[in-house]
Design a protein around this motif. Structure first.
Motif, short mmCIF file in Angstrom:
data_model
loop_
_atom_site.label_atom_id
_atom_site.label_comp_id
_atom_site.label_asym_id
_atom_site.label_seq_id
_atom_site.Cartn_x
_atom_site.Cartn_y
_atom_site.Cartn_z
N LEU A 54 -1.57 4.90 -14.18
CA LEU A 54 -2.14 6.23 -14.06
C LEU A 54 -1.05 7.29 -14.07
O LEU A 54 -1.18 8.34 -14.71
CB LEU A 54 -2.95 6.36 -12.75
N VAL A 55 0.05 7.01 -13.37
CA VAL A 55 1.14 7.99 -13.29
C VAL A 55 1.82 8.15 -14.65
O VAL A 55 2.08 9.26 -15.11
CB VAL A 55 2.16 7.58 -12.21
N ILE B 271 0.08 -1.75 -9.91
CA ILE B 271 0.22 -1.67 -11.37
C ILE B 271 -0.72 -0.61 -11.94
O ILE B 271 -0.33 0.20 -12.79
CB ILE B 271 -0.07 -3.06 -11.99
N VAL B 272 -1.96 -0.56 -11.42
CA VAL B 272 -2.92 0.44 -11.90
C VAL B 272 -2.39 1.84 -11.64
O VAL B 272 -2.42 2.71 -12.53
CB VAL B 272 -4.29 0.24 -11.21
N ALA C 88 0.84 -1.20 0.00
CA ALA C 88 0.00 0.00 0.00
C ALA C 88 0.88 1.25 0.00
O ALA C 88 0.62 2.22 -0.73
CB ALA C 88 -0.93 -0.01 1.21
N LEU C 89 1.97 1.20 0.78
CA LEU C 89 2.86 2.36 0.84
C LEU C 89 3.61 2.53 -0.47
O LEU C 89 3.91 3.65 -0.88
CB LEU C 89 3.84 2.22 1.99
N ILE C 90 3.91 1.41 -1.16
CA ILE C 90 4.57 1.52 -2.47
C ILE C 90 3.66 2.29 -3.43
O ILE C 90 4.12 3.16 -4.18
CB ILE C 90 4.92 0.12 -3.02
N THR D 199 -3.41 -5.42 -3.57
CA THR D 199 -2.43 -4.33 -3.56
C THR D 199 -1.50 -4.44 -4.76
O THR D 199 -1.17 -3.42 -5.37
CB THR D 199 -1.58 -4.35 -2.28
N ILE D 200 -1.11 -5.67 -5.13
CA ILE D 200 -0.20 -5.82 -6.27
C ILE D 200 -0.88 -5.29 -7.53
O ILE D 200 -0.30 -4.52 -8.31
CB ILE D 200 0.23 -7.29 -6.44
N VAL D 201 -2.16 -5.67 -7.72
CA VAL D 201 -2.89 -5.19 -8.89
C VAL D 201 -2.97 -3.67 -8.88
O VAL D 201 -2.72 -3.01 -9.89
CB VAL D 201 -4.31 -5.81 -8.92
#
Lengths: 371, 203
Positions: free
Chosen positions: A361-362, A356-357, A190-192, A351-353
């Motif tokens: 977005l970034v 990637i999302v 989550a922090l990543i 969280t892994i998915v």
């Protein structure tokens, strides 16, 4: 206001003292050390007072939720004052109680375990930004520092369980170790997501990356991570409904079953300090920290311009602290295999998915967050 | 000056705790000393201004690896007498290896490649210098290939470990929550109609 008080203490109290005591070569260094001590105290004392009154608020809030009154007797100077003296009375009771050290326990580890569980949750406050400028240590990798310190809290529990030389305590320690390790992975992911979105490991920069308006805060683009972070935070702090490490109905009181008096209360303080830490981190990482919620709204923005930013942070933190109590009053305790399933099979894949999302977005500069 | 005092403090702590890992009889104490030595190492790295590596060491090794390690060590019931029995038998080999290691260390430290000079005066880095950024740039551009190979090796190790642990369990007792949720009363419960029984005395 706070700056003025700090400046006054620094100029009128610390400088003359160092000038008197310290040899002239080291005066500049000594002044910095003393100023840092004052800064640390100005964070630590409010945190510990909040810990004390958080226990009172918990009993009151859960009392109201369950249709009771909660503590309302202990007050000051003959006035009951809705029971506001309760935490102080509790503290006095715990301090004067005897600390029983069980035979066959490992004495040194038994005594040091509560300290090990309280120290990391207090030390993490060093990097918490209360404002654009109000932070004790503005380091580059502050998010990593917080993650590292919160992962250390488990040692106090494991060592307490092992050093007590008691079966219930040991079972509690094992449960807690497995649970914390599992949820730490989800928390880390989550922090990543947060640091991908903010492009920085510095907590101050993360808050500044969310400025704009309420929809610019990271709770919206990182919504699953936001929910998972908070739930993992509840699991990491061993709070209901994830409090199987204590599990009164199954293993008496888990890891601190052999502790009494002040040694027990230090564990208690560590738990509450951890809750406050998770609450303030949720506010900083996902809800814009000290940023005003009315930012960007034409009339309201000017109306609330006088509010100091630190108050917004405290308000958001209080909301998350209340959420902890609300959860405890609402949900029954999770079954142990369900806790593990939730952590490993639901949260970690999600969280892994979402990492990637967020990366997508970034990279594609999706407005309004990443343009 | 202060930096040196801090360095020697943590270096002494590191050497003490590292030797206690080997010396202490109780495996749990040894694991705890190993944690202490990780902390001391991380402090020494902080003095070298490698804050990213220092914090990651604590996060990965102390926060995750050692928790699992302690978890296992605490549950083992190691018989100390049996452990000590083999000591006399293994002494010659141990001493031989120790001598070899001392020679190797002497060669490395005394060689031309490891002169103390480049490590002496470490300049104060720019406050805006980001350790994490530099490391990321190096890993993801210069050493990308090696990094990916390391990643694949780790992935293979994870899959292998899971397969090994799964193969021994013949009966999997894991619960399927979907099935649990969709169970209906009719599947489990059977209500039987029967006439009320009477005691013999009443009949």
């Amino acid at each position: 206001m706070l700056e003025i008080i700090y400046q006054f203490i620094s100029d009128q109290v610390l400088s003359p003292i160092t000038a008197l005591i310290v040899p002239s070569d080291y005066q500049a260094h000594a002044l910095i050390v003393l100023q840092t001590v004052i800064k640390i105290l100005s964070v630590l004392v409010p945190v510990l007072v909040t810990v004390a009154y958080f226990t009172y608020v918990e009993r009151k809030v859960i009392g109201f939720i369950q249709g009771r009154i909660g503590p309302n007797r202990v007050g000051f100077f003959g006035f009951s004052l809705w029971g506001l003296g309760q935490p102080i009375a509790d503290a006095v009771k715990l301090i004067v109680k005897e600390i029983v050290i069980p035979t066959g326990s490992n004495r040194f580890l038994f005594v040091i375990a509560p300290v090990l569980s309280l120290a990391p949750s207090v030390a993490a406050w060093a990097v918490i930004p209360f404002d654009d400028t109000k932070v004790i240590a503005d380091i580059n990798a502050s998010l990593l520092y917080v993650l590292a310190l919160t992962s250390l809290a488990v040692y106090g529990i494991i060592i307490a369980g092992w050093a007590s030389n008691s079966k219930y305590a040991f079972l509690g320690a094992m449960r807690s170790a497995a649970q914390i390790v599992s949820y730490e992975i989800a928390m880390g992911f989550a922090l990543i997501g947060v640091l991908i979105a903010a492009g920085s490991l510095n907590l101050g920069d993360i808050v500044n990356a969310q400025s704009g308006s309420v929809v610019h805060w990271f709770w919206l683009p990182l919504f699953p991570l936001y929910i998972i972070y908070f739930i993992s935070g509840v699991a990491e702090t061993n709070r209901a409904p994830f409090d199987v490490a204590e599990g009164e109905s199954e293993i008496v009181a888990g890891f601190h079953v052999e502790y009494g008096g002040m040694a027990f209360s230090v564990f208690f303080m560590a738990e509450y300090a951890n809750m406050i830490l998770v609450a303030v981190l949720s506010a900083i990482l996902f809800c814009g920290g000290w940023l005003s919620p009315v930012q960007g709204i034409p009339v309201l923005e000017d109306l609330f311009a006088w509010v100091p930013p630190i108050l917004w942070l405290l308000a958001k933190t209080s909301f998350f602290m209340f959420l902890f109590l609300w959860l405890r009053a609402t949900f029954p305790r999770y079954r142990y295999d369900q806790i593990m399933r939730l952590g490993w099979k639901v949260f970690i894949p999600l969280t892994i998915v979402w990492v990637i999302v967020v990366s997508a977005l970034v990279v594609t500069n999706v407005p309004p967050w990443f343009d | 000056m202060i930096e040196q005092i801090v360095f020697y403090l943590f270096a002494a702590m590191l050497i003490f705790s590292a030797s206690m890992v080997v010396v202490s009889r109780n495996p749990v104490h040894a694991a705890l000393f190993l944690i202490l030595s990780f902390f001391a190492t991380s402090a020494v790295w902080l003095i070298l201004q490698a804050e990213f590596l220092a914090i990651t060491l604590v996060l990965v090794y102390v926060g995750a690896v050692m928790v699992l390690f302690l978890f296992v060590v605490m549950m083992l019931d190691i018989n100390q007498v049996v452990v000590k029995e083999g000591f006399a038998r293994h002494v010659p080999i141990g001493v031989g290896i120790a001598i070899l290691m001392v020679i190797a260390m002497g060669l490395v430290v005394g060689s031309d490649y490891f002169l103390a000079e480049p490590y002496i005066a470490k300049e104060q880095l720019d406050p805006n210098y980001s350790n994490a950024r530099e490391l990321g740039l190096a890993i993801y551009s210069k050493y990308l290939f090696q990094f990916e190979i390391a990643g694949i090796i780790l992935l293979v190790a994870i899959i292998a470990a899971i397969t090994l642990s799964m193969s021994k369990v013949k009966i999997n007792k894991s619960i399927n929550p979907d099935k649990q949720v969709f169970v209906k009363k009719q599947d489990r419960l059977r209500v039987i109609k029967m006439a009320a029984e009477k005691k013999d005395s009443e009949a």
